[in-house]
Write a protein that holds these residues in place. Structure first.
Motif, PDB file in Angstrom:
ATOM      1  N   HIS A  77     -46.817  22.923  25.152  1.00  0.00           N
ATOM      2  CA  HIS A  77     -46.546  23.959  26.145  1.00  0.00           C
ATOM      3  C   HIS A  77     -45.117  24.477  26.037  1.00  0.00           C
ATOM      4  CE1 HIS A  77     -50.368  22.940  27.705  1.00  0.00           C
ATOM      5  NE2 HIS A  77     -50.009  21.895  28.416  1.00  0.00           N
ATOM      6  N   ASP A  78     -44.337  24.022  25.050  1.00  0.00           N
ATOM      7  CA  ASP A  78     -42.922  24.383  24.934  1.00  0.00           C
ATOM      8  C   ASP A  78     -42.713  25.592  24.030  1.00  0.00           C
ATOM      9  OD1 ASP A  78     -41.651  22.567  26.619  1.00  0.00           O
ATOM     10  OD2 ASP A  78     -41.579  21.009  25.088  1.00  0.00           O
ATOM     11  N   GLN A  80     -39.848  27.557  22.402  1.00  0.00           N
ATOM     12  CA  GLN A  80     -38.508  27.058  22.105  1.00  0.00           C
ATOM     13  C   GLN A  80     -37.540  28.167  21.690  1.00  0.00           C
ATOM     14  OE1 GLN A  80     -38.935  23.920  19.197  1.00  0.00           O
ATOM     15  NE2 GLN A  80     -40.301  22.730  20.508  1.00  0.00           N
ATOM     16  N   GLY A 116     -41.850  29.594  33.295  1.00  0.00           N
ATOM     17  CA  GLY A 116     -41.938  28.150  33.390  1.00  0.00           C
ATOM     18  C   GLY A 116     -40.590  27.484  33.514  1.00  0.00           C
ATOM     19  N   GLY A 182     -36.795  24.139  25.581  1.00  0.00           N
ATOM     20  CA  GLY A 182     -38.217  24.435  25.644  1.00  0.00           C
ATOM     21  C   GLY A 182     -38.585  24.959  27.011  1.00  0.00           C
ATOM     22  N   ARG A 184     -41.470  25.193  29.347  1.00  0.00           N
ATOM     23  CA  ARG A 184     -42.805  24.633  29.549  1.00  0.00           C
ATOM     24  C   ARG A 184     -43.600  25.624  30.386  1.00  0.00           C
ATOM     25  NH1 ARG A 184     -45.729  20.047  29.010  1.00  0.00           N
ATOM     26  NH2 ARG A 184     -47.200  19.489  30.649  1.00  0.00           N
ATOM     27  N   GLU A 186     -45.856  27.744  32.662  1.00  0.00           N
ATOM     28  CA  GLU A 186     -46.704  27.557  33.831  1.00  0.00           C
ATOM     29  C   GLU A 186     -47.691  28.719  33.956  1.00  0.00           C
ATOM     30  OE1 GLU A 186     -43.752  27.303  36.826  1.00  0.00           O
ATOM     31  OE2 GLU A 186     -43.026  25.345  36.160  1.00  0.00           O
ATOM     32  N   ARG A 206     -51.373  27.181  34.483  1.00  0.00           N
ATOM     33  CA  ARG A 206     -51.510  25.766  34.142  1.00  0.00           C
ATOM     34  C   ARG A 206     -51.451  24.896  35.387  1.00  0.00           C
ATOM     35  NH1 ARG A 206     -47.834  21.885  33.149  1.00  0.00           N
ATOM     36  NH2 ARG A 206     -46.093  23.376  33.058  1.00  0.00           N
ATOM     37  N   ASP A 209     -52.258  19.528  32.659  1.00  0.00           N
ATOM     38  CA  ASP A 209     -52.414  19.931  31.271  1.00  0.00           C
ATOM     39  C   ASP A 209     -53.606  20.862  31.072  1.00  0.00           C
ATOM     40  OD1 ASP A 209     -50.205  18.571  30.246  1.00  0.00           O
ATOM     41  OD2 ASP A 209     -51.320  16.689  30.097  1.00  0.00           O
TER      42      ASP A 209
END
Length: 218
Positions: A77-78, A80, A116, A182, A184, A186, A206, A209
């Protein structure tokens, strides 16, 4: 240019390309990363300039600020990107660890928006990213004075010359502040433009997971 002329100029500019890809939301995968990778491949094939360039938006004391960076990777989910932790965006992330990313590919009429929490990845990850940069990019990052006031361009020339020498003397040198971050995700939204303004929007959200999908009004 007079304001009226500018208004006419802006209104006369085309908004969408002559043809745009179809977007069958029923055939989309369960993970937005898979759809992003597919859209990115299509953007590359279509000749979209710098399709990995994205707008990173952060918050500074409640005021939003944005700039364009390069996506370095997408794992799990990262999403970068890298920068110095002491840069304005690095400090903003430390104080408010949430961000938004925006990709815009006008040649195919597509936009992708990601929101996120942001976290720094491991120092080893940051070092690998730093050493993969061209020598000039490493030299610039070693100076560590991004966005500070530059009184004399000669100061920049001198600092770059010194930093280049450090890179040449020690090819494994890593700027201590260099950080790989990163986002993450959402929420991830995929937007496909339509010449008749019947745009298609699909949003992934999300929970833990697991991802859910829903269409949005244009």
């Amino acid at each position: 240019m007079p304001v009226d002329d500018l208004r006419r100029l802006l209104r006369g500019l085309p908004v969408f390309p002559d043809s745009m890809p179809a977007f069958d939301t029923a055939a989309t995968p369960g993970d937005p990363g898979e759809l992003f990778a597919a859209w990115l491949a299509e953007a590359i094939s279509a000749g979209v300039p710098a399709p990995h360039a994205m707008t990173l938006s952060t918050v500074d004391d409640g005021n939003p600020t944005a700039r364009v960076l390069i996506l370095k990777n997408l794992t799990g989910h990262d999403w970068q990107f890298a920068t110095g932790s002491g840069s304005p965006k690095g400090r903003q992330i430390a104080a408010h660890p949430h961000a938004a990313l925006t990709f815009f590919w006008p040649a195919v009429g597509r936009q992708i928006r990601i929101r996120g929490a942001v976290r720094p990845l491991s120092p080893d990850d940051g070092a690998r990213d730093f050493l993969a940069r061209p020598p000039g990019s490493r030299a610039e990052a070693l100076i560590g004075r991004q966005s500070q006031v530059l009184a004399d361009p000669a100061e920049l020339d001198a600092a770059l010359a010194e930093a280049y020498a450090r890179v040449e003397d020690d090819p494994d040198l890593v700027a201590p502040h260099w950080t790989l971050y990163g986002v993450r995700a959402e929420q991830v939204e995929f937007w496909q433009g339509d010449a008749e303004r019947r745009h298609t929007r699909l949003r992934y959200s999300r929970t833990g997971d697991a991802w859910s999908k829903e269409m949005l009004w244009p």
